[in-house]
Write a protein that holds these residues in place. Structure first.
Motif, PDB file in Angstrom:
ATOM      1  N   LEU A   1       0.835  -1.212   0.000  1.00 38.94           N
ATOM      2  CA  LEU A   1       0.000   0.000   0.000  1.00 38.94           C
ATOM      3  C   LEU A   1       0.866   1.256   0.000  1.00 38.94           C
ATOM      4  CD1 LEU A   1      -2.749  -1.107   2.539  1.00 38.94           C
ATOM      5  CD2 LEU A   1      -3.071  -0.687   0.095  1.00 38.94           C
ATOM      6  N   PHE A   2       1.976   1.202   0.734  1.00 44.14           N
ATOM      7  CA  PHE A   2       2.864   2.357   0.770  1.00 44.14           C
ATOM      8  C   PHE A   2       3.480   2.634  -0.599  1.00 44.14           C
ATOM      9  CE2 PHE A   2       7.210   4.016   1.419  1.00 44.14           C
ATOM     10  CZ  PHE A   2       6.884   5.242   1.964  1.00 44.14           C
ATOM     11  N   LEU A   3       3.910   1.581  -1.284  1.00 48.75           N
ATOM     12  CA  LEU A   3       4.505   1.757  -2.615  1.00 48.75           C
ATOM     13  C   LEU A   3       3.486   2.301  -3.609  1.00 48.75           C
ATOM     14  CD1 LEU A   3       6.685  -1.480  -2.787  1.00 48.75           C
ATOM     15  CD2 LEU A   3       7.480   0.868  -2.497  1.00 48.75           C
ATOM     16  N   ILE A   4       2.244   1.818  -3.514  1.00 49.42           N
ATOM     17  CA  ILE A   4       1.182   2.361  -4.375  1.00 49.42           C
ATOM     18  C   ILE A   4       0.950   3.829  -4.056  1.00 49.42           C
ATOM     19  CG2 ILE A   4      -1.309   2.297  -4.768  1.00 49.42           C
ATOM     20  CD1 ILE A   4       0.021   0.206  -6.356  1.00 49.42           C
ATOM     21  N   GLY A   5       0.961   4.162  -2.764  1.00 50.65           N
ATOM     22  CA  GLY A   5       0.787   5.557  -2.364  1.00 50.65           C
ATOM     23  C   GLY A   5       1.891   6.460  -2.875  1.00 50.65           C
ATOM     24  N   LEU A   6       3.128   5.948  -2.878  1.00 52.38           N
ATOM     25  CA  LEU A   6       4.238   6.727  -3.435  1.00 52.38           C
ATOM     26  C   LEU A   6       3.987   7.064  -4.896  1.00 52.38           C
ATOM     27  CD1 LEU A   6       7.486   5.000  -2.105  1.00 52.38           C
ATOM     28  CD2 LEU A   6       6.373   7.049  -1.252  1.00 52.38           C
ATOM     29  N   GLU A   7       3.618   6.046  -5.650  1.00 54.43           N
ATOM     30  CA  GLU A   7       3.457   6.225  -7.091  1.00 54.43           C
ATOM     31  C   GLU A   7       2.273   7.113  -7.429  1.00 54.43           C
ATOM     32  OE1 GLU A   7       2.674   3.484 -11.086  1.00 54.43           O
ATOM     33  OE2 GLU A   7       3.112   2.535  -9.158  1.00 54.43           O
ATOM     34  N   LYS A   8       1.178   6.966  -6.667  1.00 49.14           N
ATOM     35  CA  LYS A   8      -0.055   7.667  -7.006  1.00 49.14           C
ATOM     36  C   LYS A   8      -0.180   9.047  -6.362  1.00 49.14           C
ATOM     37  CE  LYS A   8      -1.638   4.190  -9.394  1.00 49.14           C
ATOM     38  NZ  LYS A   8      -1.752   4.278 -10.873  1.00 49.14           N
ATOM     39  N   ALA A   9       0.529   9.266  -5.249  1.00 49.30           N
ATOM     40  CA  ALA A   9       0.299  10.513  -4.520  1.00 49.30           C
ATOM     41  C   ALA A   9       1.569  11.276  -4.195  1.00 49.30           C
ATOM     42  CB  ALA A   9      -0.471  10.211  -3.234  1.00 49.30           C
TER      43      ALA A   9
ATOM     44  N   PHE B   1       4.968  11.112  -4.926  1.00 44.68           N
ATOM     45  CA  PHE B   1       5.839  11.579  -6.005  1.00 44.68           C
ATOM     46  C   PHE B   1       5.176  12.678  -6.841  1.00 44.68           C
ATOM     47  CE2 PHE B   1       8.345   7.444  -5.759  1.00 44.68           C
ATOM     48  CZ  PHE B   1       9.450   8.062  -5.214  1.00 44.68           C
ATOM     49  N   PRO B   2       3.915  12.497  -7.285  1.00 39.95           N
ATOM     50  CA  PRO B   2       3.272  13.561  -8.062  1.00 39.95           C
ATOM     51  C   PRO B   2       3.111  14.862  -7.278  1.00 39.95           C
ATOM     52  CG  PRO B   2       2.111  11.495  -8.387  1.00 39.95           C
ATOM     53  CD  PRO B   2       3.103  11.258  -7.289  1.00 39.95           C
ATOM     54  N   VAL B   3       2.778  14.769  -5.980  1.00 39.71           N
ATOM     55  CA  VAL B   3       2.594  15.984  -5.189  1.00 39.71           C
ATOM     56  C   VAL B   3       3.899  16.774  -5.100  1.00 39.71           C
ATOM     57  CG1 VAL B   3       2.260  16.782  -2.826  1.00 39.71           C
ATOM     58  CG2 VAL B   3       0.613  15.250  -3.838  1.00 39.71           C
ATOM     59  N   GLY B   4       5.007  16.090  -4.829  1.00 36.58           N
ATOM     60  CA  GLY B   4       6.290  16.780  -4.742  1.00 36.58           C
ATOM     61  C   GLY B   4       6.663  17.476  -6.038  1.00 36.58           C
TER      62      GLY B   4
ATOM     63  N   VAL C   1      18.456   7.955  10.209  1.00 37.50           N
ATOM     64  CA  VAL C   1      17.040   7.599  10.282  1.00 37.50           C
ATOM     65  C   VAL C   1      16.133   8.623   9.618  1.00 37.50           C
ATOM     66  CG1 VAL C   1      17.345   6.260  12.387  1.00 37.50           C
ATOM     67  CG2 VAL C   1      16.766   8.677  12.561  1.00 37.50           C
ATOM     68  N   THR C   2      16.660   9.789   9.280  1.00 36.94           N
ATOM     69  CA  THR C   2      15.820  10.791   8.614  1.00 36.94           C
ATOM     70  C   THR C   2      15.512  10.406   7.165  1.00 36.94           C
ATOM     71  OG1 THR C   2      17.801  12.041   7.988  1.00 36.94           O
ATOM     72  CG2 THR C   2      16.712  12.653  10.030  1.00 36.94           C
ATOM     73  N   THR C   3      16.348   9.591   6.563  1.00 33.89           N
ATOM     74  CA  THR C   3      16.153   9.229   5.153  1.00 33.89           C
ATOM     75  C   THR C   3      15.433   7.891   5.081  1.00 33.89           C
ATOM     76  OG1 THR C   3      18.376   8.276   5.157  1.00 33.89           O
ATOM     77  CG2 THR C   3      18.138  10.532   4.363  1.00 33.89           C
ATOM     78  N   SER C   4      14.149   7.925   5.395  1.00 33.03           N
ATOM     79  CA  SER C   4      13.377   6.691   5.428  1.00 33.03           C
ATOM     80  C   SER C   4      12.056   6.883   4.696  1.00 33.03           C
ATOM     81  CB  SER C   4      13.176   6.255   6.885  1.00 33.03           C
ATOM     82  OG  SER C   4      12.604   4.975   6.953  1.00 33.03           O
ATOM     83  N   THR C   5      11.046   6.154   5.130  1.00 36.41           N
ATOM     84  CA  THR C   5       9.828   5.945   4.343  1.00 36.41           C
ATOM     85  C   THR C   5       9.061   7.216   4.005  1.00 36.41           C
ATOM     86  OG1 THR C   5       8.701   5.472   6.427  1.00 36.41           O
ATOM     87  CG2 THR C   5       9.474   3.602   5.154  1.00 36.41           C
ATOM     88  N   VAL C   6       9.005   8.179   4.909  1.00 32.96           N
ATOM     89  CA  VAL C   6       8.202   9.380   4.675  1.00 32.96           C
ATOM     90  C   VAL C   6       9.009  10.471   3.982  1.00 32.96           C
ATOM     91  CG1 VAL C   6       6.797  11.176   5.773  1.00 32.96           C
ATOM     92  CG2 VAL C   6       6.762   8.843   6.672  1.00 32.96           C
ATOM     93  N   THR C   7      10.235  10.681   4.435  1.00 35.17           N
ATOM     94  CA  THR C   7      11.026  11.812   3.944  1.00 35.17           C
ATOM     95  C   THR C   7      11.523  11.618   2.522  1.00 35.17           C
ATOM     96  OG1 THR C   7      11.769  12.156   6.224  1.00 35.17           O
ATOM     97  CG2 THR C   7      12.991  13.295   4.494  1.00 35.17           C
ATOM     98  N   VAL C   8      12.086  10.461   2.226  1.00 37.60           N
ATOM     99  CA  VAL C   8      12.754  10.242   0.936  1.00 37.60           C
ATOM    100  C   VAL C   8      11.837  10.468  -0.268  1.00 37.60           C
ATOM    101  CG1 VAL C   8      13.849   8.493  -0.518  1.00 37.60           C
ATOM    102  CG2 VAL C   8      14.548   8.757   1.858  1.00 37.60           C
ATOM    103  N   PRO C   9      10.616   9.911  -0.298  1.00 34.26           N
ATOM    104  CA  PRO C   9       9.784  10.097  -1.500  1.00 34.26           C
ATOM    105  C   PRO C   9       9.493  11.560  -1.814  1.00 34.26           C
ATOM    106  CG  PRO C   9       8.904   8.340  -0.139  1.00 34.26           C
ATOM    107  CD  PRO C   9       9.966   8.997   0.669  1.00 34.26           C
ATOM    108  N   LEU C  10       9.083  12.327  -0.801  1.00 35.34           N
ATOM    109  CA  LEU C  10       8.745  13.728  -1.048  1.00 35.34           C
ATOM    110  C   LEU C  10       9.980  14.554  -1.380  1.00 35.34           C
ATOM    111  CD1 LEU C  10       5.991  14.440   1.622  1.00 35.34           C
ATOM    112  CD2 LEU C  10       5.766  14.655  -0.848  1.00 35.34           C
ATOM    113  N   VAL C  11      11.088  14.293  -0.704  1.00 32.34           N
ATOM    114  CA  VAL C  11      12.313  15.054  -0.960  1.00 32.34           C
ATOM    115  C   VAL C  11      12.853  14.751  -2.353  1.00 32.34           C
ATOM    116  CG1 VAL C  11      14.708  15.341  -0.249  1.00 32.34           C
ATOM    117  CG2 VAL C  11      12.903  15.298   1.461  1.00 32.34           C
ATOM    118  N   ALA C  12      12.853  13.466  -2.727  1.00 31.11           N
ATOM    119  CA  ALA C  12      13.328  13.108  -4.062  1.00 31.11           C
ATOM    120  C   ALA C  12      12.446  13.718  -5.145  1.00 31.11           C
ATOM    121  CB  ALA C  12      13.357  11.584  -4.211  1.00 31.11           C
TER     122      ALA C  12
ATOM    123  N   GLY D   1      13.201  17.470  -5.437  1.00 30.44           N
ATOM    124  CA  GLY D   1      14.444  17.754  -6.154  1.00 30.44           C
ATOM    125  C   GLY D   1      14.306  17.568  -7.654  1.00 30.44           C
ATOM    126  N   LEU D   2      13.656  16.482  -8.055  1.00 29.10           N
ATOM    127  CA  LEU D   2      13.469  16.228  -9.489  1.00 29.10           C
ATOM    128  C   LEU D   2      12.544  17.268 -10.110  1.00 29.10           C
ATOM    129  CD1 LEU D   2      13.146  12.337  -9.407  1.00 29.10           C
ATOM    130  CD2 LEU D   2      15.062  13.664 -10.295  1.00 29.10           C
ATOM    131  N   GLY D   3      11.452  17.586  -9.412  1.00 27.42           N
ATOM    132  CA  GLY D   3      10.528  18.586  -9.948  1.00 27.42           C
ATOM    133  C   GLY D   3      11.153  19.962 -10.062  1.00 27.42           C
TER     134      GLY D   3
END
Length: 269
Positions: free
Chosen positions: A57-65, A67-70, A196-207, A210-212
């Motif tokens: 569910l988390f991976l689906i959330g990354l892809e659908k929400a 990453f696009p939001v960031g 520990v800061t570079t984990s499940t919540v921080t990395v997707p939005l930060v990445a 940066g790309l956006g």
């Protein structure tokens, strides 16, 4: 709905495939090396199912929400029409025009770090081991401020196009100097806090940020400039945690010295 179901099932199977080697390793060591039965087998099976479902569910959330939001927020905040208040379609080249980007990056870094489960686990254990000397919220806020500062500075690097290695080298020089001066009890915790800061919540939005941002700022290449924010998110919490420990130690020494001077004055009188 059907498309989402097929996507979820594919992600679920991929997640189970990724976890299977870890599961096999643990089972083999337990049965053939330690030669002990698996304790609480039913509970472990139920917990494993929850883990696989949660990761899928988390991976689906990354892809659908996430990453696009960031990407969308970075693109909107760096849009020339927004930066120039609709005055022109020409993107500004001055780094000072991207103030909203720096603020957004800092707020994203702070909020995602506060919500980071890995940091919460470390903070709980640090409070428990230290007998309450290390405050759970104090540690989390200090680390979150470090991430906020790091990601904001990383966004500035993307906007200006300056080399990444300059920031990293200077940052680690500061870390090495602090390591010699900070209280010894906090050094290991500070280094762990950076990890520990570079984990499940921080990395997707930060990445995604940066790309956006690198796609939206003229003259930037996502492959060259879009990555590197996570390095800032790992480095600066080490600096802020050790800096906070140094400040509290200095304040405690100053308070003790003032108390000693007061006692000496009273004795003289």
């Amino acid at each position: 709905m059907t498309v989402f179901f097929y996507e979820f099932m594919g992600t679920l199977l991929a997640t189970f495939r990724d976890i299977l080697p870890i599961l096999g390793l643990i089972v083999c060591f337990q049965l053939f090396v330690l030669r002990q039965p698996i304790p609480h087998l039913r509970r472990l099976i139920v917990g494993g199912i929850y883990v696989v479902l949660g990761l899928a569910l988390f991976l689906i959330g990354l892809e659908k929400a996430l990453f696009p939001v960031g990407k969308i927020m970075a693109a909107q905040l760096s849009d020339p029409m927004f930066l120039t208040n609709g005055a022109s379609n020409v993107a500004p080249t001055d780094w000072t025009a991207y103030g909203w980007i720096y603020l957004f990056a800092a707020m994203i870094g702070f909020s995602t770090t506060i919500a980071e489960p890995s940091l919460l686990a470390v903070a709980l254990k640090a409070t428990e081991v230290s007998g309450g000397v290390i405050s759970q919220w104090g540690l989390r806020i200090t680390v979150a401020l470090g991430v906020a500062l790091g990601i904001s500075l990383g966004a500035y690097r993307i906007v200006t196009g300056t080399p990444l290695y300059v920031y990293i080298m200077i940052g680690y020089v500061i870390v090495v100097l602090q390591t010699f001066m900070a209280p010894k009890k906090i050094i290991a915790l500070a280094y762990d806090s950076g990890g520990v800061t570079t984990s499940t919540v921080t990395v997707p939005l930060v990445a995604a940020l940066g790309l956006g941002l690198s796609e939206a700022v003229p003259g930037r290449n996502p492959a060259l400039d879009g990555f590197g924010l996570i390095a800032f998110a790992s480095l600066f919490p080490i600096i802020t945690v050790m800096g906070y420990a140094q400040f509290t130690q200095w304040a405690a020494n100053r308070k003790a010295a003032a108390k000693m001077n007061f006692k000496e004055t009273v004795n003289e009188v």
